[in-house]
Design a protein around this motif. Structure first.
Motif, PDB file in Angstrom:
ATOM      1  N   UNK A  26      -6.510  -4.261  -3.443  1.00 57.27           N
ATOM      2  CA  UNK A  26      -5.135  -4.039  -3.886  1.00 57.27           C
ATOM      3  C   UNK A  26      -4.333  -3.656  -2.650  1.00 57.27           C
ATOM      4  N   UNK A  27      -3.257  -4.375  -2.400  1.00 60.30           N
ATOM      5  CA  UNK A  27      -2.436  -4.080  -1.223  1.00 60.30           C
ATOM      6  C   UNK A  27      -0.991  -3.820  -1.636  1.00 60.30           C
ATOM      7  N   UNK A  28      -0.337  -2.964  -0.844  1.00 60.54           N
ATOM      8  CA  UNK A  28       1.053  -2.588  -1.085  1.00 60.54           C
ATOM      9  C   UNK A  28       1.840  -2.854   0.189  1.00 60.54           C
ATOM     10  N   UNK A  29       2.969  -3.550   0.033  1.00 60.92           N
ATOM     11  CA  UNK A  29       3.797  -3.912   1.183  1.00 60.92           C
ATOM     12  C   UNK A  29       4.632  -2.705   1.607  1.00 60.92           C
ATOM     13  N   UNK A  30       3.982  -1.797   2.312  1.00 64.34           N
ATOM     14  CA  UNK A  30       4.647  -0.582   2.770  1.00 64.34           C
ATOM     15  C   UNK A  30       3.610   0.481   3.085  1.00 64.34           C
ATOM     16  N   UNK A  31       4.045   1.565   3.697  1.00 60.28           N
ATOM     17  CA  UNK A  31       3.133   2.636   4.067  1.00 60.28           C
ATOM     18  C   UNK A  31       2.964   3.600   2.891  1.00 60.28           C
ATOM     19  N   UNK A  32       1.780   4.148   2.773  1.00 62.50           N
ATOM     20  CA  UNK A  32       1.523   5.112   1.720  1.00 62.50           C
ATOM     21  C   UNK A  32       0.334   5.980   2.119  1.00 62.50           C
ATOM     22  N   UNK A  76       6.057  -5.707  -4.686  1.00 61.97           N
ATOM     23  CA  UNK A  76       5.401  -5.579  -3.382  1.00 61.97           C
ATOM     24  C   UNK A  76       3.930  -5.153  -3.524  1.00 61.97           C
ATOM     25  N   UNK A  77       3.323  -5.527  -4.639  1.00 58.38           N
ATOM     26  CA  UNK A  77       1.907  -5.232  -4.869  1.00 58.38           C
ATOM     27  C   UNK A  77       1.142  -6.534  -5.065  1.00 58.38           C
TER      28      UNK A  77
END
Length: 232
Positions: A119-125, A217-218
């Motif tokens: 699972x990837x998210x387009x942004x920092x977390x 963005x997921x």
């Protein structure tokens, strides 16, 4: 004296009935075993009703371990039970059901089970919590949980059940929904992303045996269940 003899006689006659009334009927549970492809692997054991507490041994044997290795036992077509080719079960309510011995096909694209691999998210977390549900498009079954867990900062191993992609040669159509809770890099702010009505079946997988579900963005990646994937 006669009354005493009659009492003893009556007691002896009633004793078996009292004993029988105190006995419960034994419970039996069905445990069955099958191969994902009988041409490349076989199974032995199971396929019977077993009295509660009985020991049941299931054995999976690949016809060619180098090309078609045993991968795992899948319980009730939905979860990985064990990676051991030989398992011993105690007949019980918890252990009843079907156990499928999954063997690796010559062509990975022919594999009939998949699981969430990334699972990837387009942004920092700093933290990403996920809950992924699925149901069949014909609405014959209730929504079930495919994956639930959390990852921190970067890609990590996903906690996922498995998805059976075909019934015989017919692809099974699924609809997915997901709830993703993102915590930012400061660790103080959360925001929730809801993904709905994402469609997938066996035809969704590409030449690398992966498929993606994407909204906003997921990106959720599913991969065909192979020896290397489950061993990671």
């Amino acid at each position: 004296m006669k009354k005493s003899k009659l009492f003893v006689l009556a007691t002896l006659c009633l004793a078996p009935l009292v004993a029988l009334s105190g006995c419960e009927n034994p419970k039996y549970f069905t445990i069955s075993a099958s191969s994902s492809n009988a041409a490349i692997g076989s199974v032995s054991g199971g396929n019977n009703d077993y009295i509660e507490g009985a020991s049941v041994k299931l054995i999976a044997t690949s016809r060619n371990e180098s090309t078609n290795p045993f991968i795992c036992w899948i319980k009730n077509y939905s979860s990985v039970y064990s990676q051991d080719s030989t398992i011993t079960l105690s007949s019980s309510e918890e252990n009843k059901g079907n156990y499928t011995a999954l063997f690796q096909e010559d062509n990975i694209s022919s594999m009939t089970y998949a699981m969430v691999s990334n699972i990837s998210f387009d942004g920092e977390y700093s933290n990403l919590e996920y809950t992924i549900q699925y149901s069949t498009t014909d609405n014959t079954g209730m929504s079930q949980q495919l994956a639930k867990g959390a990852i921190q900062n970067s890609e990590q191993k996903i906690t996922s059940n498995v998805l059976k992609l075909t019934e015989g040669v017919t692809p099974i159509d699924y609809i997915f929904s997901a709830t993703i809770i993102i915590t930012d890099i400061t660790g103080t702010t959360n925001h929730t992303i809801y993904l709905t009505s994402m469609l997938l079946n066996d035809d969704s997988f590409n030449a690398t045996a992966t498929a993606t579900l994407q909204q906003a963005n997921v990106t959720i990646t599913l991969s065909k269940l192979t020896k290397s994937l489950i061993s990671e």
